[in-house]
Scaffold this motif. Structure first.
Motif, mmCIF file in Angstrom:
data_model
loop_
_atom_site.group_PDB
_atom_site.id
_atom_site.type_symbol
_atom_site.label_atom_id
_atom_site.label_comp_id
_atom_site.label_asym_id
_atom_site.label_seq_id
_atom_site.Cartn_x
_atom_site.Cartn_y
_atom_site.Cartn_z
ATOM 1 N N LYS A 1 4.553 3.272 1.858
ATOM 2 C CA LYS A 1 5.292 2.946 0.919
ATOM 3 C C LYS A 1 6.570 2.755 0.202
ATOM 4 C CE LYS A 1 2.810 -1.222 -1.018
ATOM 5 N NZ LYS A 1 1.519 -1.740 -0.409
ATOM 6 N N GLU B 1 0.716 7.456 2.494
ATOM 7 C CA GLU B 1 0.949 5.697 2.166
ATOM 8 C C GLU B 1 1.869 5.617 1.786
ATOM 9 O OE1 GLU B 1 -2.965 3.868 1.822
ATOM 10 O OE2 GLU B 1 -1.375 1.708 1.762
ATOM 11 N N ASP C 1 -4.288 8.737 -0.229
ATOM 12 C CA ASP C 1 -2.887 7.943 0.488
ATOM 13 C C ASP C 1 -2.044 9.007 -0.114
ATOM 14 O OD1 ASP C 1 -3.732 8.036 -2.645
ATOM 15 O OD2 ASP C 1 -4.010 5.857 -2.595
#
Lengths: 255, 255
Positions: B163, B159, B156
């Motif tokens: 973020k 991601e 991830d």
DNA sequence: ACAAAAGTGTTTATAATACACCCATGA
DNA sequence: TCATGGGTGTATTATAAACACTTTTGT
């Protein structure tokens, strides 16, 4: 229903070792912010609601799961805000003394509780009236405490509370403050007092009212006759669609 | 110096099982944000700099420690921003295939890498020029990639990057953006371009300049003759005391 | 009629925005 | 002397802040 026997059957083989979840749950009542806390069985030890993470569940699921057990609710606002990972965040010696007296703490269980834990903390906002509080297996009390009367909490839990409170202060324009913390119907005054409690400063009544009305997030309902010798305030409810739209765009409620 | 032999001596008994740290390190060059990434040895697999947590070190110390190894620096801005804890965040099957070919991955090591990890992510801001990059034991490349040309990262990690980037966008007025990302001397133009890269929108030149000068965080230095057929811009440096004072107060740089 | 609190209006100060103008530089 | 980009000025608009005025309620 959980009972004494279940406590004694409790074991930890389904949990991830070394990882815990703690929750700072914020409510609002009587013009004050409140925090949900638990008191450990037979001890004068206060702690935040928390628990361990099952091997096959997501971290966020663990938080949801723990709070469902404590409050009976699925939280509409629940967000991770910090992970506490210092080596000595749980003072081992202190803990050992506190737990030493209990029959529950067999050697094996003691070992589990005395290991190093890294704790991911979640922040929840909730309407206190909706909660049906239940202590966990190790506690005999699960209650709301006003933020200004926080007891001394175990480990670094007071720090968690402080961090969560300053988080909502900084993020005040991006969090569903009103919609999560207020009941369905509320007065403009209580809405304002909520913001004042969070920001810890007083706001101009006229400007607050005009701003909130201009944002278009409120539905004006019937007047509420309070019995007091003064003009009756309107009740309001939230226009949820509009509210969420503004939150997504990050439009400021308060400066 | 680390070498092949050390790789083979590497073991994991001093690490906390199941807990990792990953870092999104942001730099700025050529008017673009860059992210520090590693390429795993012999594989077309890209990942963020990261590592495991020693049993006797704090989570934040682990991050500091990992970045010291990758960049040679102690970061002036390094902050935890999120913990990724989904059960299936590391796709086991995919990982097993990728690692299966390497001689390094003995059965025991494979077992370590295939366990469930909860990863706490840190955000760092740094002047790219100051870094002396070194790959880790499992990688053969450690390089800056422009944010707009991010490769597909493992697990991830994309991601995480997203973020982190949206985090600095939201927190832009509370982070030491300029002082961490720019070299000691810089032009107003490059300062503005940095904010434009972060906010992904263009700002008015005149207003930007006036605002920054009014804040009193800049020292005006000598003019920089660029060789171009136009007025030479001033160079500036930061007044660190004033800068930090404003950050603490949370005063807005940009709206 | 009065006090108290709600609802609304008005004035002033401050900041954001847009854009215009002049200046320095090298070809 | 011209094009280019830097530095500064100014007019307009929008927002914040302070506080004044009016309305409603029960005694």
């Amino acid at each position: 229903m959980k009972n004494e026997k279940e406590v004694f059957d409790m074991n930890f083989k389904n949990f991830i070792p070394g990882q815990s979840v703690d929750c700072v749950i914020i409510g609002y009542d009587q013009h004050e912010l409140h925090i949900l806390v638990l008191k450990w069985k037979g001890l004068d030890v206060w702690a935040l609601p928390g628990g361990f993470v099952e091997k096959n569940e997501d971290l966020s699921t663990a938080a949801t799961h723990i709070l469902k057990e404590r409050t009976g609710l699925n939280f509409s606002y629940l967000e991770q805000f910090y992970t506490f990972g210092d080596v000595d965040r749980r003072k081992k010696e202190e803990l050992e003394i506190k737990l030493g007296n209990s029959v529950f703490f067999t050697e094996e269980r003691m070992k589990w509780f005395l290991q190093r834990f890294i704790s991911t903390s979640y922040l929840g906002l909730v309407d206190m009236d909706k909660c049906d509080l239940k202590p966990d297996l190790l506690s005999d009390l699960c209650v709301w405490k006003p933020l200004k009367e926080m007891p001394i909490l175990i480990f670094d839990h007071n720090e968690m509370v402080q961090k969560a409170v300053s988080h909502i202060k900084v993020q005040v324009n991006y969090l569903p403050i009103g919609i999560s913390l207020l009941p369905k119907k509320f007065t403009m005054k209580s809405f304002q007092l909520l913001y004042e409690a969070i920001l810890n400063k007083s706001l101009d009544r006229g400007n607050f009212q005009r701003k909130m009305l201009k944002l278009g997030i409120l539905n004006r309902l019937e007047k509420q006759l309070t019995g007091a010798a003064n003009k009756a305030p309107y009740l309001y409810s939230f226009n949820k669609e509009k509210y969420k739209e503004l939150l997504d765009k990050g439009i400021g409620f308060i400066n």
